[in-house]
Structures are given as C-alpha cells and as structure tokens.
Design a protein around this motif. Structure first.
Motif, mmCIF file in Angstrom:
data_model
loop_
_atom_site.group_PDB
_atom_site.id
_atom_site.type_symbol
_atom_site.label_atom_id
_atom_site.label_comp_id
_atom_site.label_asym_id
_atom_site.label_seq_id
_atom_site.Cartn_x
_atom_site.Cartn_y
_atom_site.Cartn_z
ATOM 1 N N PHE A 156 0.840 -1.198 0.000
ATOM 2 C CA PHE A 156 0.000 0.000 0.000
ATOM 3 C C PHE A 156 0.872 1.243 0.000
ATOM 4 N N ALA A 180 -2.210 2.808 8.509
ATOM 5 C CA ALA A 180 -0.824 3.075 8.884
ATOM 6 C C ALA A 180 -0.750 3.620 10.305
ATOM 7 N N ILE A 217 -6.101 14.116 -8.529
ATOM 8 C CA ILE A 217 -6.708 13.283 -7.501
ATOM 9 C C ILE A 217 -7.850 14.133 -7.010
ATOM 10 N N TYR A 256 5.001 2.628 7.297
ATOM 11 C CA TYR A 256 3.820 3.345 7.805
ATOM 12 C C TYR A 256 4.033 4.851 7.680
ATOM 13 N N ALA A 257 5.244 5.285 8.092
ATOM 14 C CA ALA A 257 5.532 6.718 8.080
ATOM 15 C C ALA A 257 5.484 7.258 6.655
ATOM 16 N N ARG A 269 -8.549 16.169 3.295
ATOM 17 C CA ARG A 269 -8.632 16.978 2.084
ATOM 18 C C ARG A 269 -8.955 16.066 0.911
ATOM 19 N N LEU A 270 -8.646 14.781 1.099
ATOM 20 C CA LEU A 270 -8.648 13.862 -0.036
ATOM 21 C C LEU A 270 -9.898 13.033 -0.070
ATOM 22 N N PRO A 310 -0.306 13.942 -1.942
ATOM 23 C CA PRO A 310 -1.264 12.873 -2.189
ATOM 24 C C PRO A 310 -1.305 12.375 -3.633
ATOM 25 N N LYS A 340 -9.476 16.265 -5.104
ATOM 26 C CA LYS A 340 -9.200 16.989 -3.866
ATOM 27 C C LYS A 340 -10.478 17.580 -3.334
ATOM 28 N N LEU A 360 -5.363 16.493 8.540
ATOM 29 C CA LEU A 360 -4.263 16.300 7.600
ATOM 30 C C LEU A 360 -4.691 15.547 6.343
ATOM 31 N N ILE A 380 0.588 10.702 1.843
ATOM 32 C CA ILE A 380 -0.818 11.081 1.708
ATOM 33 C C ILE A 380 -1.046 12.492 2.232
ATOM 34 N N VAL A 381 -0.326 12.837 3.309
ATOM 35 C CA VAL A 381 -0.538 14.160 3.880
ATOM 36 C C VAL A 381 0.094 15.250 3.021
ATOM 37 N N PHE A 382 1.343 15.017 2.599
ATOM 38 C CA PHE A 382 2.058 16.109 1.948
ATOM 39 C C PHE A 382 2.010 16.067 0.425
ATOM 40 N N PHE A 415 -0.842 5.676 -6.650
ATOM 41 C CA PHE A 415 -2.005 4.792 -6.708
ATOM 42 C C PHE A 415 -2.719 4.889 -8.048
ATOM 43 N N ILE A 467 1.455 2.430 13.466
ATOM 44 C CA ILE A 467 2.423 3.297 14.136
ATOM 45 C C ILE A 467 2.170 3.311 15.640
ATOM 46 N N LEU A 485 3.781 6.039 4.178
ATOM 47 C CA LEU A 485 2.375 6.043 3.766
ATOM 48 C C LEU A 485 1.666 7.306 4.242
ATOM 49 N N VAL A 486 1.814 7.606 5.546
ATOM 50 C CA VAL A 486 1.142 8.786 6.092
ATOM 51 C C VAL A 486 1.713 10.059 5.479
#
Lengths: 291, 319
Positions: A226, B114, A288, A268-269, B102-103, A279, A290, B99, A275-277, A234, B118, A271-272
């Motif tokens: 993922f 995730a 995408i 994991y990090a 938005r998507l 996407p 938004k 965070l 998606i946050v910064f 994706f 964590i 992935l997060v």
C-alpha cells in the motif's frame, strides 16, 4: 562505508522489487474495480501456505508446488469475484471494501486453525551461500528474488502493452465508462483482474517468504505494498514499480542509519507522509479528487 | 417511536442484568456495552459518514494509555483522567482528519491503517508505556471508595457506555448527522448546498476518536490489564466487523454487533482453534447476504406497516 551503502541499496532494491509486485496488484484492483483490496496480504500468505502444503504433505518438488500455489490462488480470486464482489457490485463501495477485510480475516484465521500458528520453513529459490565482490556480499537466493520479480514485471509489461486483453484491462482501469462504451465487457475485465492479481499475490508471497518467517500474520506485508502504491500515486503501474523500489531503499536505509525499529515503522511513516504532503504520489501531477 | 422502544429494551437489559446474571454473564454484558460504545464511534464516521477508519483500536489505545499514565505519573484519579484521555484521543483524531481528509474517502482507510500500525509499534517501543509487557490498570476510586468489585465496575462502565451510545445516537439523528449522511449519499448535492465537507468529516473522525478513547478506557477497567497486543490493526478490523454485522446505520447496530461478537464465541468455544475462522466465515457470508446488517430487522415492522398502508391507500383511490 561505501560497501555498506551499496549493500543496503542492494538489499533495498531486492525487497523493493517484491513490494513493487504487491503494489502493482493493489493498483490493478483499485483502478479496475474501485475496491481497495485489504485481503491481498492474506491472499499472499495463503499462496505461500499452499506451496508449503504441497511440498510437505503432497511431497511435490518446488516447480509443481509453485504452479499449484499460483493456480489455487488464481481460483481463489475467481471465487472472490463470483461469490462476494459480484453480488455486492451495486452496493456503496464501503461494503465490498469491508468484505475484503472479512475475507482476509477468514484466510488468516483459517490458515492459523489448519496449519497452526507457528512458523513454517519456506524453500529458498537458489543457494544461500554468498559470493563476495569487493566487500559486498551477494546471495544467489536474493538475486533469484530480484530476477523473478523483474521477469514477472516484464511479462506484465508485455501483456499490457502487446495483447488485446491487456489493453482492454488498462482501458477499463483508465476509464470504466469509456471502456463499456467501446464494447469492453466489464464483468470479464473485473474477473480477469481479480484472477491476475490473486496469482500475483501467490508469486509475491513465494518470492518474499524466505526473507521473513512464514506465519499466518505475514500478510501484514501488504501494508508495504500500500505504501509503495501510494508513493507511486495509486494510479499507474510504472508508478507502483518505482514506488516499491523506492520504499525498499528507504526502509533499508532507515533500518541501518536510524534504528532497527524504524525499519518496520518506515513504511507506515512513508504512507502517512505521502498522503498528507503529496497525495498525488511522487511523480504524478495527475488529478486526484481533492476536497 | 420504534427507536425509543429499542432504547427501552437495552435499558431494561442493562438495569435487570445485575439481578438475573451470574458473575461471568454480568462481565460479558459489561464488555458488550463498552465494545458497543467503542464501535458507535465507527458507526458515526463509517456508517453515517461513509468513510473507512481502521484506527479505532489506536484511539482506544491512546485513551487507555493516557488515562493510566496520567494516574501513575501525575496522580490524577482515573475518573478525571479518563475524560482528559478521551479529549487527547479526540485531538489526535482531529489532527489525523485535518491532515488527510482533504482527499477522497479511501485515503482515510490507508492513513488510519498506517496510524494503527504506528501506534502499536510506538507503544511496544516506549518504555514509559510498559513496552511489550504492558501495564496493570490502577483501581478507580469514587468519593473515597475503591470501586473494584465486579458490580461496581459493571455499574460504572455500563453508565459510561450508555451515555456514549446515547450521545452518538443523538448526534446521528441531529442536524450534523443528517448533513453527514447527505454527504455520503450525494457528495456533489451536499456540497452544492454549502456543506463544508472537510471540517464536518474531520469533526466526525474526532468524535469517533473521543468515543473510542472514552469507552475504551472504561473497557480497560473491566479487563484490568493493558496488553499492547490488544491494540493492533487486527483489533481495528474486529471493530469494523462488529459494526458491519450489527448494522452500520444506527447505534443499535453497534450494540447488536457487539453482543454477537461477545456471545457467539462463547457458544462456538467448543470449536477451539477453528472458532475465529468460523466466526469470520459467518461474517463474510453475512455481509454478502445481508449488507445492511442485523439491525435492519428492526425496520421490518415499519416496512410491513408501510406496505399495508400503501395497499390500503391504493384501494381507497380505486374506490
């Protein structure tokens, strides 16, 4: 110093090539059917268990056992499509996604019940005695992992670029409505996507299993797929490949230079963070939705 | 009206349980109550809001560990620490939503997946949180009395989960719940009417985190030990399964689902190692044949009466 770096790169690329295989399957299913397949990791795990089962209990040698594992896994994908996804196709997408979560749990708990919770030995594809080339040790069985993944990816590339079926699947992924209008049967493409990705699950599992220990919980490795898929946006299959290799390298570096606990958290990090910064993935500018 | 009757049924069971139930059954009913309250948070975000959150066990973990650590290191009593812990859990949920909401929806599923991972790794690797060994839960004192008898714990936890369930139920039927539902049913229509989907969904995720942290902390009082392996991705998946089996449109579904997941394993315990397998097989079959969940049987009388009255009106029209 340089040797360590090269060694880490090599390890990262090898693991990353498998993450790429997983990411390709996840992206295929997501784009082709709209479902995020949370059962994938468990399908992968079940594929390896079929291999182990055919070797230990049916006494087969490696090649036929691998063939059986891939075929069984493909049939399972077919069963998922016909028994679960087809009846649920008119429901809101939440329901099929939750169904994949449940299917994953069935596989995991089923294998735990029938094969026991303990680790099983998985055969290496080639010998494990390393060659040393200028301070960097190269293990044939690791190269086999890389080689298999690359060959599979080349086969997929050929399938999608040069055959009518592959093109039809790509079309259905890119624009389902458009594909329907030009006469690509939606049912057939969804079914072939489920079969294809399930076969890929077994292959990815067989390739990666020797690197880890085979327990019913090995399916959690799908999270790395993922992360790789998200890293690649994706959306596209080449993006998934690059994302996979990149994730493998990040993981290897984080595990060595920061701390070994970081190796597990890295995916994991990533992935997060992605998606946050960012996407859209690292490479896409594509849209995408938004909010 | 029907909703009120179902609430009366739950209330009657909760109040009468101490009189008819033995210690083991009472414990299980308490667990059903707290589990249902944890899952009701999911009902809000997933069932009503249409977004998948795989972080519910992580929110539970944040709530539990905050409450216990506040007690152990700052000496804050559990009953004051738990609301603070729930607020912390809610703040984390809000941040997560801020965070990534938005998507488009399914990114939330991936981020929460995730996030669960964590939090689990963080707990195992933090020495202050007891690491992989876990922590013993301190006892609760209320007005100077130590509340450690099974009956006292039952009363405290059931009251707390009842309040949570009631609050989430009100929220689902309130204006906010209706807007959230509208957003799920037709995002474009809702947004064109001026709904701020990002802030609404973020608040829904935060509320679900508060419910998870709050009810989870009370469940911890029942279980009396914090084991990090209770808070994995798998446990988050369990909460989703509970919601889907019970029915994800109302808190009654959460209660029914929790009851099934607590009592069916008791009946299936003869199957031993095959129990979890059979349970999830049933869940899968159930999703396929009854995607609206068990709580949809509550709407059967309503559907029958509507059907009868529609027949009746048609006859009148013909006449």
């Amino acid at each position: 110093m340089v040797e360590t770096f090269i060694q880490l790169m090599l390890g990262g690329v090898i693991a990353g090539s498998v993450y790429a295989l997983i990411a390709i399957s996840l992206v295929l299913i997501h784009n082709g059917t709209g479902v995020v397949n949370f059962a994938f990791g468990d399908q992968l795990m079940a594929g390896v268990y079929v291999l182990v089962f055919s070797q230990h209990f049916l006494g087969l040698s490696l090649a036929p056992a691998v063939a059986i594992a891939v075929v069984v896994s493909g049939l399972f994908g077919l069963a998922i499509q016909f028994l679960v996804m087809a009846p649920l196709r008119n429901r809101p997408v939440l329901i099929p996604i939750v169904a994949t979560i449940a299917i994953g749990a069935v596989l995991r708990e089923g294998i735990r019940a029938f094969m026991g919770p303990n680790a099983w030995p998985v055969p290496f594809l080639l010998s494990t005695s390393p060659y040393h080339i200028g301070g960097v040790s190269i293990v044939p069985s690791d190269l086999a992992i890389l080689g298999t993944s690359v060959i599979i990816m080349l086969c997929l590339y050929a399938f999608f670029e040069f055959t009518k079926y592959g093109q039809a699947i790509l079309a259905a992924c890119a624009n389902p409505t458009g594909a329907l209008i030009v006469g690509i049967p939606a049912g057939a493409t969804t079914t072939s996507i489920w079969i294809l990705s399930s076969m890929l699950a077994a292959i990815a599992g067989i390739v990666i299993a020797p690197l880890t220990t085979l327990t019913p919980d090995i399916g959690l490795i799908a999270i790395k797929g993922f992360a790789a898929a998200v890293l690649g946006g994706f959306a596209s299959l080449p993006g998934a490949v690059v994302g996979g290799v990149l994730l493998g390298i990040i993981e290897a570096m984080a595990g060595y230079y920061i701390s070994s606990a970081m190796k597990d958290i890295a995916s994991y990090a990533v992935l997060v963070a992605v998606i946050v910064f960012r996407p859209t993935g690292l490479f896409n500018r594509a849209s995408i939705r938004k909010v | 009206m029907r909703d009120g009757l179902v609430w009366m049924l739950w209330l009657a069971i909760a109040v009468s349980a101490p009189f008819f139930a033995g210690q083991h059954l009472l414990y299980n009913i308490g667990i059903v109550a707290t589990t249902a309250a944890i899952v009701s948070g999911l009902t809000l975000i997933s069932g009503v809001g249409g977004l998948i959150s795989i972080a519910q066990s992580a929110f539970v973990a944040i709530g539990c560990y905050c409450a216990v650590l506040l007690n152990l290191h700052l000496g804050i009593p559990m009953l004051i620490g738990i609301p603070i812990a729930a607020a912390v859990s809610g703040a984390v949920g809000w941040l997560l939503g801020f965070l990534c909401l938005r998507l488009d929806g399914h990114f939330l599923a991936l981020v929460t997946l995730a996030f669960s991972g964590i939090v689990h790794y963080a707990i195992i690797n933090l020495d202050i949180a007891g690491g992989a060994v876990g922590l013993a839960v301190p006892t609760v004192t209320l007005f100077g009395f130590v509340m450690d008898s099974p009956m006292a714990i039952y009363v405290i936890t059931v009251v707390a989960s009842g309040l949570t369930l009631w609050f989430i139920g009100l929220l689902i039927n309130s204006r906010y719940g209706r807007v959230l539902r509208a957003l799920r049913q037709s995002e474009i229509a809702a947004v064109s009417l001026g709904v701020d989907r990002r802030s609404l969904r973020t608040m829904a995720l935060a509320t679900s985190a508060v419910a998870g942290g709050f009810a989870g902390s009370f469940q911890m009082l029942q279980v009396t030990y914090l084991d990090p392996h209770q808070f994995t991705i798998v446990s988050s998946v369990f909460y989703i399964a509970i919601m889907v089996v019970g029915g994800m449109r109302s808190v009654h579904g959460a209660i029914i689902g929790a009851a099934i997941f607590v009592f069916v394993p008791e009946f299936l315990s003869g199957l031993e190692t095959y129990m979890a397998f059979i349970l999830f097989l049933l869940v899968t079959v159930f999703i396929v044949i009854m995607p609206d969940g068990l709580a949809s049987i509550f709407s059967v009388p309503g559907r029958i009466s509507r059907w009868i009255s529609s027949r009746f009106e048609r006859k009148n029209k013909n006449a």
